[in-house]
Design an enzyme around this catalytic site. Structure first.
Site, PDB file in Angstrom:
ATOM      1  N   ARG A 113       0.887  -1.170   0.000  1.00  0.00           N
ATOM      2  CA  ARG A 113       0.000   0.000   0.000  1.00  0.00           C
ATOM      3  C   ARG A 113       0.925   1.219   0.000  1.00  0.00           C
ATOM      4  O   ARG A 113       2.024   1.169   0.582  1.00  0.00           O
ATOM      5  CB  ARG A 113      -0.891   0.047   1.255  1.00  0.00           C
ATOM      6  CG  ARG A 113      -2.002  -0.983   1.278  1.00  0.00           C
ATOM      7  CD  ARG A 113      -3.101  -0.680   0.256  1.00  0.00           C
ATOM      8  NE  ARG A 113      -4.204  -1.629   0.328  1.00  0.00           N
ATOM      9  CZ  ARG A 113      -4.316  -2.723  -0.440  1.00  0.00           C
ATOM     10  NH1 ARG A 113      -3.390  -3.008  -1.335  1.00  0.00           N
ATOM     11  NH2 ARG A 113      -5.372  -3.519  -0.331  1.00  0.00           N
ATOM     12  N   HIS A 154      -1.958   0.401  -9.640  1.00  0.00           N
ATOM     13  CA  HIS A 154      -2.479  -0.594  -8.685  1.00  0.00           C
ATOM     14  C   HIS A 154      -3.146  -1.763  -9.437  1.00  0.00           C
ATOM     15  O   HIS A 154      -4.338  -2.025  -9.277  1.00  0.00           O
ATOM     16  CB  HIS A 154      -3.470   0.076  -7.714  1.00  0.00           C
ATOM     17  CG  HIS A 154      -3.666  -0.713  -6.445  1.00  0.00           C
ATOM     18  ND1 HIS A 154      -3.887  -0.132  -5.234  1.00  0.00           N
ATOM     19  CD2 HIS A 154      -3.689  -2.058  -6.203  1.00  0.00           C
ATOM     20  CE1 HIS A 154      -4.037  -1.072  -4.307  1.00  0.00           C
ATOM     21  NE2 HIS A 154      -3.915  -2.255  -4.879  1.00  0.00           N
ATOM     22  N   GLU A 175      -4.217   7.551  -4.607  1.00  0.00           N
ATOM     23  CA  GLU A 175      -4.612   6.813  -5.814  1.00  0.00           C
ATOM     24  C   GLU A 175      -6.004   7.259  -6.246  1.00  0.00           C
ATOM     25  O   GLU A 175      -6.894   7.290  -5.397  1.00  0.00           O
ATOM     26  CB  GLU A 175      -4.613   5.307  -5.534  1.00  0.00           C
ATOM     27  CG  GLU A 175      -3.221   4.776  -5.203  1.00  0.00           C
ATOM     28  CD  GLU A 175      -3.184   3.278  -4.910  1.00  0.00           C
ATOM     29  OE1 GLU A 175      -4.230   2.606  -5.046  1.00  0.00           O
ATOM     30  OE2 GLU A 175      -2.110   2.795  -4.551  1.00  0.00           O
TER      31      GLU A 175
HETATM   32  N1  NAI Z   1      -0.828  -4.189  -5.301  1.00  0.00           N
HETATM   33  C1  NAI Z   1      -1.839  -5.037  -5.221  1.00  0.00           C
HETATM   34  O1  NAI Z   1      -2.700  -5.098  -6.103  1.00  0.00           O
HETATM   35  C2  NAI Z   1      -1.955  -5.931  -4.050  1.00  0.00           C
HETATM   36  C3  NAI Z   1      -1.498  -5.541  -2.835  1.00  0.00           C
HETATM   37  N2  NAI Z   1      -1.548  -6.412  -1.769  1.00  0.00           N
HETATM   38  C4  NAI Z   1      -1.028  -5.936  -0.492  1.00  0.00           C
HETATM   39  O2  NAI Z   1      -0.090  -6.879  -0.018  1.00  0.00           O
HETATM   40  C5  NAI Z   1      -0.396  -7.185   1.337  1.00  0.00           C
HETATM   41  C6  NAI Z   1       0.074  -8.581   1.646  1.00  0.00           C
HETATM   42  O3  NAI Z   1      -0.740  -9.539   1.000  1.00  0.00           O
HETATM   43  P1  NAI Z   1      -0.626 -11.100   1.393  1.00  0.00           P
HETATM   44  O4  NAI Z   1       0.754 -11.578   1.161  1.00  0.00           O
HETATM   45  O5  NAI Z   1      -1.724 -11.796   0.718  1.00  0.00           O
HETATM   46  O6  NAI Z   1      -0.918 -11.026   2.948  1.00  0.00           O
HETATM   47  P2  NAI Z   1      -0.454 -12.019   4.078  1.00  0.00           P
HETATM   48  O7  NAI Z   1      -1.248 -11.669   5.267  1.00  0.00           O
HETATM   49  O8  NAI Z   1      -0.469 -13.410   3.575  1.00  0.00           O
HETATM   50  O9  NAI Z   1       1.075 -11.625   4.311  1.00  0.00           O
HETATM   51  C7  NAI Z   1       1.496 -10.463   4.950  1.00  0.00           C
HETATM   52  C8  NAI Z   1       2.761 -10.765   5.702  1.00  0.00           C
HETATM   53  O10 NAI Z   1       3.258  -9.549   6.253  1.00  0.00           O
HETATM   54  C9  NAI Z   1       3.759  -9.844   7.542  1.00  0.00           C
HETATM   55  N3  NAI Z   1       3.802  -8.635   8.368  1.00  0.00           N
HETATM   56  C10 NAI Z   1       2.775  -7.932   8.904  1.00  0.00           C
HETATM   57  N4  NAI Z   1       3.237  -6.904   9.601  1.00  0.00           N
HETATM   58  C11 NAI Z   1       4.587  -6.928   9.509  1.00  0.00           C
HETATM   59  C12 NAI Z   1       5.622  -6.120  10.024  1.00  0.00           C
HETATM   60  N5  NAI Z   1       5.355  -5.057  10.787  1.00  0.00           N
HETATM   61  N6  NAI Z   1       6.904  -6.458   9.731  1.00  0.00           N
HETATM   62  C13 NAI Z   1       7.166  -7.527   8.979  1.00  0.00           C
HETATM   63  N7  NAI Z   1       6.228  -8.333   8.455  1.00  0.00           N
HETATM   64  C14 NAI Z   1       4.947  -8.036   8.719  1.00  0.00           C
HETATM   65  C15 NAI Z   1       2.835 -10.901   8.106  1.00  0.00           C
HETATM   66  O11 NAI Z   1       3.462 -11.627   9.120  1.00  0.00           O
HETATM   67  C16 NAI Z   1       2.537 -11.735   6.872  1.00  0.00           C
HETATM   68  O12 NAI Z   1       3.427 -12.820   6.750  1.00  0.00           O
HETATM   69  C17 NAI Z   1      -1.901  -6.967   1.449  1.00  0.00           C
HETATM   70  O13 NAI Z   1      -2.286  -6.687   2.783  1.00  0.00           O
HETATM   71  C18 NAI Z   1      -2.136  -5.799   0.544  1.00  0.00           C
HETATM   72  O14 NAI Z   1      -1.977  -4.591   1.246  1.00  0.00           O
HETATM   73  C19 NAI Z   1      -2.026  -7.669  -1.909  1.00  0.00           C
HETATM   74  C20 NAI Z   1      -2.527  -8.086  -3.099  1.00  0.00           C
HETATM   75  C21 NAI Z   1      -2.561  -7.245  -4.267  1.00  0.00           C
HETATM   76  O1  3PY Z   2      -6.139  -7.474  -2.789  1.00  0.00           O
HETATM   77  C1  3PY Z   2      -5.591  -6.384  -2.527  1.00  0.00           C
HETATM   78  O2  3PY Z   2      -5.244  -6.065  -1.386  1.00  0.00           O
HETATM   79  C2  3PY Z   2      -5.361  -5.421  -3.609  1.00  0.00           C
HETATM   80  O3  3PY Z   2      -4.697  -4.444  -3.434  1.00  0.00           O
HETATM   81  C3  3PY Z   2      -5.943  -5.653  -4.931  1.00  0.00           C
HETATM   82  O4  3PY Z   2      -5.862  -6.923  -5.353  1.00  0.00           O
END
Ligand code: NAI
Ligand code: 3PY
Length: 319
Positions: free
Chosen positions: A237, A285, A266
């Protein structure tokens, strides 16, 4: 009587048909100044809502006294006030896992595009600048066999590690709240402190959720620790990074480049200095934005919604 739900994002007709089997559906393809008044009117007696990015805070919940479930069509849920939802007994769900591969592909795209200067050279060719043999000034840097540092080794992070390790022979360093043994065993990832990761990575990829703890996680100090040759990738983000400090780090040569899918604001403001930097690759994004994955995300969100309204525990209940 069927429960009433509002779908406030454009979804495939098959998704609407699925929800309509058990719910009365009010559908808004998008929320904007034209549709907000009707949306708020419908919210008064809605049992569930499905969409993404809408800020669901106490003020909105006050307008939705019947609400039982908020089905977020994204994995990130920084747009939801979980404490306010919990206090009112409203369930919240998200869409993890189904987007891992697509988001990881986008991230590899950002890594390759910024290291090999693909958008910059595309512009150069189209502008008729390719008039002789390519000079050294247009060379990029290798991605293969370099060190990739992943901050936030969850679903997406692990899937990036797989591509980087198995496809590009990269060495993987990671920093996370806890050890990820699967990533260590399968992709040779090494757990380290944030400081070690920043000092030793050629590419630093940020993939934590946005929380109070991760807001501005990467700022002046962190850019200062990175190699001057480092390329910074953010697909988490915009607010996980201090964007002003990112701009300064790029302007002063503290780091070599950036690949960004997310921004503090955004859509991005056209006067954002990042847009005029040749060493920055920007995307709107699009992490999960393919037809197939958006369909899977919508189906996951719909299944969560229906399951919660039937009285079951949704598969992706946020706890
Ligand atoms: N650009 C895009 O379109 C997308 C963006 N995202 C972003 O990516 C993030 C992660 O997605 P996932 O991998 O599916 O989530 P997830 O929950 O599987 O992984 C997030 C990881 O970050 C770690 N984490 C949390 N706080 C932390 C900290 N302070 N220091 C170090 N590690 C920390 C957690 O332990 C976890 O392993 C989402 O929350 C979203 O904001 C996700 C999908 C698409
Ligand atoms: O899933 C999310 O968190 C996104 O940013 C869009 O896929």
């Amino acid at each position: 009587m069927k429960p009433k739900v509002i779908v406030y994002k454009k979804v495939d007709p098959k998704i609407l048909e699925f929800v309509q089997q058990t719910c009365e559906v009010v559908y808004f393809e998008e929320l904007d100044s034209n549709t907000y008044p009707a949306f708020f009117q419908e919210l008064v007696n809605a049992d569930g809502i499905l969409g993404s990015r809408l800020k669901v805070y106490a003020d909105l919940l006050d307008k939705a006294p019947q609400l039982k479930i908020v089905s977020n069509m994204s994995v990130g849920y920084d747009n939801l006030d979980i404490a306010a939802l919990t206090a009112r007994g409203v369930m919240a769900t998200n869409t993890p896992e189904v987007l891992n591969d697509t988001v990881a592909d986008t991230i590899m795209g950002l890594i390759l595009a910024s290291a090999r200067r693909i958008p910059e050279l595309d512009q150069w060719v189209r502008a008729g600048q390719w008039k002789s043999e390519l000079k050294e000034q247009w060379y990029g840097v290798d991605v293969h066999h370099k060190v990739l540092g992943i901050i936030g080794m969850g679903g997406v992070g692990t899937t990036v590690a797989k591509r980087a390790h198995c496809g590009f022979d990269m060495e993987i360093l990671y920093h996370n709240r806890s050890r990820n043994m699967a990533a260590e065993e399968k992709y040779g990832a090494t757990y380290c402190s944030m400081e070690e990761l920043l000092k030793n990575s050629d590419f630093v990829c940020l993939l934590t959720p946005l929380t109070p703890e991760t807001e501005n996680l990467i700022g002046k100090r962190e850019f200062g620790l990175m190699k001057k040759s480092a390329i910074f990738i953010n697909a988490s983000r915009g607010k996980t990074v201090d964007e002003e400090e990112l701009i300064k780090a790029l302007q002063t040569g503290e780091i070599a480049g950036a690949g960004l899918d997310v921004f503090v604001q955004e859509p991005i403001n056209m006067d954002n200095p990042l847009l005029s930097m040749k060493n920055v690759v920007t995307l709107p994004h699009i992490g999960s934005a393919t037809y197939e994955t958006r369909f899977q995300m919508a189906m996951t969100a719909a299944t969560n919604l229906v399951s919660g309204l039937k009285g079951d525990t949704p598969a992706n209940l946020i706890k």
